[in-house]
Design a protein around this motif. Structure first.
Motif, PDB file in Angstrom:
ATOM      1  N   PHE A 302      -9.897 -29.800 -11.223  1.00 18.82           N
ATOM      2  CA  PHE A 302      -8.567 -29.629 -10.654  1.00 18.82           C
ATOM      3  C   PHE A 302      -7.684 -30.815 -11.010  1.00 18.82           C
ATOM      4  O   PHE A 302      -8.162 -31.940 -11.179  1.00 18.82           O
ATOM      5  N   GLU A 303      -6.381 -30.552 -11.090  1.00 15.21           N
ATOM      6  CA  GLU A 303      -5.384 -31.606 -11.221  1.00 15.21           C
ATOM      7  C   GLU A 303      -4.724 -31.778  -9.859  1.00 15.21           C
ATOM      8  O   GLU A 303      -4.168 -30.839  -9.302  1.00 15.21           O
ATOM      9  N   VAL A 304      -4.786 -32.998  -9.339  1.00 14.56           N
ATOM     10  CA  VAL A 304      -4.193 -33.312  -8.043  1.00 14.56           C
ATOM     11  C   VAL A 304      -2.984 -34.212  -8.285  1.00 14.56           C
ATOM     12  O   VAL A 304      -3.085 -35.243  -8.963  1.00 14.56           O
ATOM     13  N   ILE A 305      -1.829 -33.812  -7.740  1.00 12.45           N
ATOM     14  CA  ILE A 305      -0.610 -34.593  -7.887  1.00 12.45           C
ATOM     15  C   ILE A 305      -0.320 -35.279  -6.555  1.00 12.45           C
ATOM     16  O   ILE A 305      -0.228 -34.631  -5.507  1.00 12.45           O
ATOM     17  N   ILE A 306      -0.183 -36.611  -6.609  1.00 14.10           N
ATOM     18  CA  ILE A 306       0.005 -37.422  -5.410  1.00 14.10           C
ATOM     19  C   ILE A 306       1.334 -38.153  -5.513  1.00 14.10           C
ATOM     20  O   ILE A 306       1.604 -38.833  -6.520  1.00 14.10           O
ATOM     21  N   ASP A 307       2.166 -38.031  -4.482  1.00 10.91           N
ATOM     22  CA  ASP A 307       3.453 -38.722  -4.443  1.00 10.91           C
ATOM     23  C   ASP A 307       3.254 -40.082  -3.806  1.00 10.91           C
ATOM     24  O   ASP A 307       3.043 -40.204  -2.603  1.00 10.91           O
ATOM     25  N   CYS A 308       3.297 -41.138  -4.642  1.00 10.01           N
ATOM     26  CA  CYS A 308       3.141 -42.510  -4.157  1.00 10.01           C
ATOM     27  C   CYS A 308       4.436 -43.304  -4.356  1.00 10.01           C
ATOM     28  O   CYS A 308       4.406 -44.520  -4.579  1.00 10.01           O
ATOM     29  N   GLY A 309       5.571 -42.608  -4.325  1.00 11.92           N
ATOM     30  CA  GLY A 309       6.830 -43.211  -4.753  1.00 11.92           C
ATOM     31  C   GLY A 309       7.091 -42.874  -6.206  1.00 11.92           C
ATOM     32  O   GLY A 309       8.224 -42.885  -6.672  1.00 11.92           O
ATOM     33  N   VAL A 310       6.031 -42.589  -6.908  1.00  6.23           N
ATOM     34  CA  VAL A 310       6.038 -42.019  -8.247  1.00  6.23           C
ATOM     35  C   VAL A 310       4.874 -41.026  -8.276  1.00  6.23           C
ATOM     36  O   VAL A 310       3.869 -41.221  -7.585  1.00  6.23           O
ATOM     37  N   SER A 311       5.015 -39.944  -8.996  1.00  4.77           N
ATOM     38  CA  SER A 311       3.942 -38.953  -9.048  1.00  4.77           C
ATOM     39  C   SER A 311       2.779 -39.474  -9.882  1.00  4.77           C
ATOM     40  O   SER A 311       2.958 -39.897 -11.026  1.00  4.77           O
ATOM     41  N   ILE A 312       1.587 -39.452  -9.280  1.00  6.41           N
ATOM     42  CA  ILE A 312       0.366 -39.843  -9.983  1.00  6.41           C
ATOM     43  C   ILE A 312      -0.537 -38.614 -10.087  1.00  6.41           C
ATOM     44  O   ILE A 312      -0.764 -37.905  -9.099  1.00  6.41           O
ATOM     45  N   PHE A 313      -1.009 -38.356 -11.300  1.00  2.00           N
ATOM     46  CA  PHE A 313      -1.829 -37.180 -11.588  1.00  2.00           C
ATOM     47  C   PHE A 313      -3.286 -37.609 -11.740  1.00  2.00           C
ATOM     48  O   PHE A 313      -3.584 -38.547 -12.484  1.00  2.00           O
ATOM     49  N   ALA A 314      -4.175 -36.900 -11.046  1.00  2.00           N
ATOM     50  CA  ALA A 314      -5.604 -37.185 -11.137  1.00  2.00           C
ATOM     51  C   ALA A 314      -6.353 -35.907 -11.474  1.00  2.00           C
ATOM     52  O   ALA A 314      -5.985 -34.820 -11.007  1.00  2.00           O
ATOM     53  N   ARG A 315      -7.398 -36.028 -12.307  1.00  2.00           N
ATOM     54  CA  ARG A 315      -8.277 -34.893 -12.596  1.00  2.00           C
ATOM     55  C   ARG A 315      -9.619 -35.142 -11.926  1.00  2.00           C
ATOM     56  O   ARG A 315     -10.280 -36.148 -12.211  1.00  2.00           O
ATOM     57  N   ILE A 316     -10.004 -34.237 -11.058  1.00  2.00           N
ATOM     58  CA  ILE A 316     -11.258 -34.418 -10.331  1.00  2.00           C
ATOM     59  C   ILE A 316     -12.014 -33.091 -10.288  1.00  2.00           C
ATOM     60  O   ILE A 316     -11.466 -32.030 -10.607  1.00  2.00           O
ATOM     61  N   THR A 317     -13.255 -33.157  -9.866  1.00  2.00           N
ATOM     62  CA  THR A 317     -14.106 -31.969  -9.824  1.00  2.00           C
ATOM     63  C   THR A 317     -13.857 -31.154  -8.554  1.00  2.00           C
ATOM     64  O   THR A 317     -13.274 -31.647  -7.574  1.00  2.00           O
ATOM     65  N   ARG A 318     -14.319 -29.919  -8.577  1.00  2.00           N
ATOM     66  CA  ARG A 318     -14.252 -29.072  -7.383  1.00  2.00           C
ATOM     67  C   ARG A 318     -15.014 -29.741  -6.224  1.00  2.00           C
ATOM     68  O   ARG A 318     -14.570 -29.700  -5.076  1.00  2.00           O
TER      69      ARG A 318
END
Length: 345
Positions: A302-318
């Motif tokens: 999955f791609e997880v998008i996190i708003d930390c003041g700027v969007s940070i994209f992470a790829r992690i497993t199910r």
């Protein structure tokens, strides 16, 4: 070999600027760029449909800058091929064979149809053909004119997925048999499957050249980074070894130990982002608290998008999504090591 030198063209408010490009005789050259970057305009200038303001175009050593379209020995195929609907497939293929006998044209059209896998369609009208079949007809017709280079403008974008693999194989074989190809696309798989060389064009300018590996591993723009599936790409200025993303006051990034001050781009690959429910006691150095914006399925994980003041994209497993109980709106920490920060100048 195709060589473009110092090519410029103003077209209303848009212009392509100082284009310098070489396509070697064995190249399958992919030109990447977002919509409106100038890709199609450049192909039209090479083919002679549009005249450049300044600059030169040579093909196999001959200057073709001012030559008529039919004297250039270039073969241009558009996303939607311009096939004559009132003619049969055979007559479409034979159309460029002016001056040859009927027997010679028939023999050549039969050979090209066989090469393109459309022999069974020779007597058909084109109105009922699929997108993939139309592109095969367009390829056969262009090859009938014996071009010295093939110019392809998004040729597979209107083709069904099931037909793309076969067409890619045809194009690859044409190139391996000695026909250089300049192909514009924004399709990642297409570029990886076909290219031997690449360039990136943005706002009418070539901003990067290299092999596919060089461009995707060290992209020079956010478009090229996103094209390879990486979105953590920022324009920054570096002062006293601290990285400051432009236009974002509350974010400071720690990078590799030896980095020079000045302007640059940074990229943090999404696979190197660690997500934690608590502020980690780790050697990551870069720890940003934020809110999960979305969780999007990928081919793997999955791609997880996190708003930390700027969007940070992470790829992690199910498994990680389930273990962390991630959902949109949840507060988490996005973390990455200083060594994961790639400086691109």
């Amino acid at each position: 070999m195709l060589e473009i030198r110092n090519l410029n063209k103003s077209f209303g408010r848009f212009s392509i600027k100082n284009i310098n490009l070489k396509v070697a005789s064995k190249d399958y050259f992919i030109l990447l760029g977002p919509s409106g970057a100038g890709k199609s305009l450049l192909l039209e200038i090479i083919a002679g449909l549009t005249k450049a303001d300044t600059g030169t175009i040579t093909l196999n050593g001959a200057d073709i800058t001012g030559k008529a379209i039919d004297k250039r020995k270039t073969g241009l195929i558009f996303q939607h091929p311009a096939i004559f609907p009132h003619l049969s497939v055979k007559d479409n293929i034979m159309f460029p064979m002016v001056g040859s006998s009927r027997e010679a044209r028939k023999l050549k059209s039969d050979l090209l149809a066989e090469q393109m896998g459309i022999s069974h369609l020779l007597d058909s009208r084109t109105a009922k053909l699929s997108g993939g079949e139309l592109q095969r007809v367009a390829l056969a017709r262009v090859l009938a004119s014996e071009p010295l280079i093939l110019l392809l403008d998004e040729p597979l974008s209107a083709v069904d997925t099931s037909m793309k693999t076969g067409l890619r194989g045809l194009l690859r074989n044409l190139n391996m048999n000695g026909l250089p190809i300049l192909h514009v696309t924004h399709d990642y798989e297409e570029a990886i499957a076909l290219s031997t060389s690449m360039a990136v064009i943005e706002n009418g300018e070539i901003i990067q050249r290299g092999t596919p590996e060089e461009i995707f591993n060290k992209p020079a723009s956010s478009f090229a980074a996103a094209f390879s599936g990486e979105h953590n790409f920022f324009k920054v200025h570096i002062k006293d070894h601290i990285i400051h993303p432009e236009g974002i006051d509350n974010i400071r990034i720690f990078g590799p130990e030896e980095i020079q001050d000045g302007k640059a781009h940074v990229m943090i690959r999404s696979r190197n982002i660690i997500i934690s429910n608590e502020k980690p006691d780790l050697s990551t150095m870069n720890n940003f608290q934020g809110i999960v914006q979305s969780i999007n399925p990928l081919r793997e994980g999955f791609e997880v998008i996190i708003d930390c003041g700027v969007s940070i994209f992470a790829r992690i497993t199910r498994e990680s999504v389930e273990r962390l109980s991630l959902h949109p709106g949840k507060s988490v920490w996005a973390c990455f090591k200083a060594s994961s920060v790639e400086i691109i100048r």
